[in-house]
Design an enzyme around this catalytic site. Sequence first.
Site, PDB file in Angstrom:
ATOM      1  CB  SER A 309      33.070  39.857  40.648  1.00  0.00           C
ATOM      2  OG  SER A 309      31.760  39.405  40.513  1.00  0.00           O
ATOM      3  CE  LYS A 334      29.871  38.070  45.532  1.00  0.00           C
ATOM      4  NZ  LYS A 334      29.391  36.994  44.672  1.00  0.00           N
TER       5      LYS A 334
END
Length: 394
Positions: A309, A334
């Site tokens: 992320s 992600k």
Amino acid sequence: MLGPEFCTRPRGARGRGAALTLVFASVLAAAAVTNCLPQEEDPPERPVSRAAPGAGAGRGEVDRRELARAAAEAMADGKSGAKAAQEVVSRSGDRWGAVYDQRAYEEFEQALDGRYTGVGLSARRAADGRIEVDRVQPGGPADRAGLKAGDRIRTVDGRRVDGRPAAEVVALLRGDGAPPGSVVSVGVQRGTRAWSETLRRARLATEDVTVQRLDDGAVRIRVAAFTKGTGQRIRDAVRKAPKGAGVLLDLRGNSGGLVTEAVTAASAFLDGGLVATYDVHGREQALYAQPGGDTGRPLVALVDGGTMSAAELLAGALKDRGRAVTVGSRTFGKGSVQMPSRLPDGSVAELTVGHYRTPAGHGVDGRGITPDLVATDRAEERARTVLSGLGGGS
């Protein structure tokens, strides 16, 4: 009105809310995560429009009004509003969508502030299933009790923990919302010695940035997660590094965090310019580094499958901008954006509304970032060799 800051949220398998406690119990230990925008100024009553076509990690879309309606109807029948909302999310196919109860969400918000309640240790699961102390936070309850890295944890409050996931064990150590001052009994073994230790939980600060001067003169900056203040600590570490010393930016196992902190970290190495783009309800937005970063210092970024992320956003920016050589293995993948909104019972639903892309326009979600030099074995050794070749070591 949307705020400027979005962040990563921890997830377990399929985004169940229980994973929130587990992840931050182990001080942001390995877990899947997502990005999210801050909730709206008044989310409890104001409905939010659906995500634009194409937004949504599981290709599903959820109308927030539908969620609120399902929760309200369940509450009227004396049932759990959060559970009803979660059923709607699960049916939608939104892979990263999830519903959290109010207390769990508040705990996570505190963790993003760099604070948590616990005993000050992280754990790892050995190949044989035994649970061992991975790291002890200096000055914390575990440290004061004399626990050390490598100690075996046999029981927590009398429950055997062999074979359990490490994050679950540390969650037991933290307790389910247990307050500071509460106690937990830990069965410990070191060599042939076995004993029981009673630890009193305390409010602790996470240690998400560690700086180490390597024997070849380079500086290793290890970033475990992007909680508040992390970006500035990275910038300070770069400024304090000896002139000409290379930087090994270790993002392995970084479960994400506040994306604005990742952008600030990028600003340590870039002189302004694009860090990432993202879309919310189909509208593209951009994130830019601040000017004045150190653009000449040799830089290698270490990544792996646990780089997620916000950490992927940083690694992607440094790679695409030609600022760092990335070494390691493919990152987690992600890159979707969640927006939280509060439900009638006080629980919080997070739904996918968009995705972010690297400066070169590469999507991260489901793909990850492939490093410039793929190294699954001895990755750090190879990264240091690369850094030395760039002139970053003696």
